[in-house]
Design an enzyme around this catalytic site. Structure first.
Site, mmCIF file in Angstrom:
data_model
loop_
_atom_site.group_PDB
_atom_site.id
_atom_site.type_symbol
_atom_site.label_atom_id
_atom_site.label_comp_id
_atom_site.label_asym_id
_atom_site.label_seq_id
_atom_site.Cartn_x
_atom_site.Cartn_y
_atom_site.Cartn_z
ATOM 1 N N LYS B 77 6.333 -4.263 8.085
ATOM 2 C CA LYS B 77 5.055 -3.768 8.598
ATOM 3 C C LYS B 77 4.595 -4.653 9.750
ATOM 4 O O LYS B 77 4.709 -5.883 9.674
ATOM 5 C CB LYS B 77 4.030 -3.773 7.448
ATOM 6 C CG LYS B 77 2.692 -3.133 7.781
ATOM 7 C CD LYS B 77 1.763 -3.159 6.554
ATOM 8 C CE LYS B 77 0.430 -2.489 6.814
ATOM 9 N NZ LYS B 77 -0.470 -2.541 5.635
ATOM 10 N N SER B 152 -2.629 1.805 4.603
ATOM 11 C CA SER B 152 -2.278 1.519 5.981
ATOM 12 C C SER B 152 -0.778 1.315 6.208
ATOM 13 O O SER B 152 -0.335 1.357 7.349
ATOM 14 C CB SER B 152 -3.030 0.280 6.453
ATOM 15 O OG SER B 152 -2.618 -0.858 5.716
ATOM 16 N N SER B 176 -3.119 -0.089 0.279
ATOM 17 C CA SER B 176 -2.314 0.193 1.470
ATOM 18 C C SER B 176 -0.803 0.215 1.257
ATOM 19 O O SER B 176 -0.070 0.616 2.161
ATOM 20 C CB SER B 176 -2.640 -0.808 2.580
ATOM 21 O OG SER B 176 -3.847 -0.474 3.199
#
Lengths: 98, 484
Positions: B77, B152, B176
């Site tokens: 990420k 996210s 997330s």
């Protein structure tokens, strides 16, 4: 209800600026979010301690030992503008006030 | 490489036996990304050259027989810093940020021989539930390109779900990892707060953020967690506790396991079709010898407002560092130092990030601190106590991960409060610092549903045990997303 003036004040604390139209939009949205948050008033929290972290550690110590760090040139790699090994910034005093 | 049919163990076996080299695997993975990512848009940057170099080094040194990640490409990420690979947190303010160090988790992956194949999309600074708040691109759900991948960690989830990589790292502040895993029909694992070092994770809400994994299989998650978990001197909030082998209980029967199902997790706002899947899952766990009992977590409904105050307050403080001076975006034509700060931040941050900075600054400001930040911190205590009371009598809590399946792109992005309510089932876990996972639990209207499993602090192994038993009873992974 939060006012547009309060939102403008918070923006100045947060070092943000908004157009007039955005200021109105943020005022409406913050009012809506704060409406949701007001639910918390229903909860009785008398004598309830505040939780700020969940791992319950305090004063974590480690030996204070000097270690080699990255060279200055490396540390300054992401600086937008620099002179030699110094970070360059605009004048602190507003030029227009000169 | 067909990642739909290959677990980490199988990859490792092929690499170890010499049927496959890490360089071949990286080439195949890069080719797969080239083919799939134009549709899914999971990656912000593909680290092709770096990955090839890393793979060559692993091949030259030999695959580590004891390390299942050795030679395997993994996606990261883009709020986790990677030395020499631009790390943006999906923000314009960090568009050109080239970190000079690796996050602890990145160091640990590299030491295990894993290959950093690229950086995945996210909501700017991990603030969001749909990945629509990225400054750069809109990631699609692997099952339906008109729907959000969740957020996210939407890029990491979509990359795994679409078969681009076998595993990816994400971060979870209010759901997330788990919510995008649920939306994409994969396994998402958020460890206990303090289990994994946050050093090098771009801070959003420091008391809630935790790095974890996105994988297709439960065991793969345990194997990645084995590598990234542990104490770190550079993150003083990490636990100084030994790291068990998280695969140790996988395969063990769950007979006698005491499982709680909070009634609030099947209540108002939860799609009845999603609730049905969770009831079916509960029945399956009972059929395997566990008991499932209805319990109550009475403060659940207050988790979202408490979270938005706490997370936004911490964010407003953490994001003060973005001032246009030392790194990151600096506005043009600025005449004084105040201008540098205000214009760089105003032009560099996106709308949701500004909204949260504003909410956080307001909550911490004079006159409002007691009514907002302090009150939220007290409610956080009550939410934690709710969990403690249940865990006095039960080993595990289950429920849905999300109230609905993935929603349409654009459906909620203009309405912050509706978007925030989507996280109602994941947020309580972060407030209490607990470990939790989302595992595939079937489909509603062709879209995946996630079963959430919540454990006691540092009881990750129990979650893996039950998740693996549940996975073995079902064949949800046999259904492969085609996009549409």
């Amino acid at each position: 209800m939060i006012s547009k003036d309060s939102v403008a004040h918070v923006a100045s604390l947060a070092k943000l600026q908004f157009s007039e139209a955005d200021l109105e939009k943020y005022t409406d949205q913050l009012a809506e979010i704060l409406d949701m948050v007001e639910q918390l008033e229903q909860v009785s929290t008398k004598d309830v301690p505040v939780t700020t972290q969940s791992i319950h550690l305090e004063n974590v110590m480690r030996p204070d030992v000097a270690k080699p760090a990255e060279p200055v040139t490396e540390l300054l790699k992401n600086v937008p503008t620099k002179k030699g090994t110094l970070i360059q910034v605009p004048a602190i005093i507003d030029k227009e006030d000169d | 490489m067909d990642y739909f049919k290959t677990s980490l163990d199988q990859l490792h076996e092929q690499l170890r036996a010499g049927q496959l080299t890490s360089q071949q695997l990286v080439d195949e993975t890069l080719a797969g990304i080239d083919k799939i990512d134009p549709n899914v848009a999971a990656f912000l940057a593909v680290n092709a050259d770096g990955a090839k170099k890393q793979a060559a080094a692993v091949d030259a040194a030999g695959i580590d027989a004891d390390q299942p990640l050795s030679g395997v490409p993994i996606a990261i990420k883009d709020n986790i810093v990677t030395k020499g690979v631009v790390t943006t947190a999906a923000s314009k303010i960090l568009a050109n940020f080239n970190p000079i160090y690796n996050a602890t988790v990145v160091e640990k992956l590299a030491a295990a021989g894993a290959i950093n194949v690229g950086k995945t999309n996210l909501d700017e600074f991990a603030m969001g539930s749909s990945t629509e708040n990225s400054a750069f691109k809109t990631t699609k759900n692997a099952w339906d390109y008109t729907r959000v991948p969740g957020g996210s960690s939407g890029g990491s989830a979509a990359a795994v779900a679409a078969g681009e990589v076998v595993a990816a790292l994400g971060s979870d502040t209010g759901g997330s990892i788990r919510q995008p895993a649920a939306f994409n029909g994969i396994v998402g694992f958020k460890p206990t707060y303090g289990r994994v070092s946050r050093w090098g994770l771009i801070a959003f809400s420091s008391s809630l953020d935790q790095i974890g994994t996105l994988t297709r299989n439960v065991k793969d998650a345990a194997q990645v967690l084995n590598v990234i978990a542990g104490h770190d001197e550079r993150d003083s909030t990490t636990a100084d506790k030994p790291v068990p082998d998280y695969t140790e209980k996988i395969g063990q029967a769950i007979k006698g396991m005491k499982i709680a199902l909070p009634k609030e997790y099947l209540g108002k706002g939860v799609d009845p079709a999603v609730a049905d899947k969770i009831k079916t899952a509960a029945k399956q766990l009972e059929d395997m010898g566990a008991t499932v009992t209805e319990v109550s977590l009475p403060h659940t409904q207050y988790a979202v407002p408490a979270y938005y105050i706490i997370a936004s307050s911490e964010a407003s403080s953490n994001l003060q560092r973005f001032d246009g001076i030392r790194y990151g975006f600096r506005a043009k034509d600025v005449h004084n130092i105040e201008d540098v700060y205000v214009r760089s931040r105003s032009e560099g941050f996106g709308p949701e990030v500004k909204r949260r900075i504003m909410l956080g600054t307001f909550s911490l400001s004079a006159g409002f601190y007691d009514a907002y930040f302090k009150k939220a911190g007290q409610v956080r205590t009550l939410i934690t106590r709710d969990f403690e009371a249940v865990f006095n009598d039960y080993d595990l809590i289950i429920g849905p991960t999300t109230p609905t399946v993935a929603f349409k792109i654009g459906e909620k992005v203009t309405d912050p409060v509706t978007m925030y309510m989507n996280d109602i089932l994941t947020i309580p876990v972060n407030l209490a610092g607990l470990p939790a996972a989302s595992v595939p639990a079937g489909f509603v209207d062709g879209m995946p549903v996630g079963l959430q499993l919540i454990g006691k602090p540092f009881a990750e192994s129990t979650i893996f045990q039950v998740a693996a038993a549940f996975e073995a009873q079902n064949d949800y992974l046999a259904q492969i997303p085609g996009g549409k």
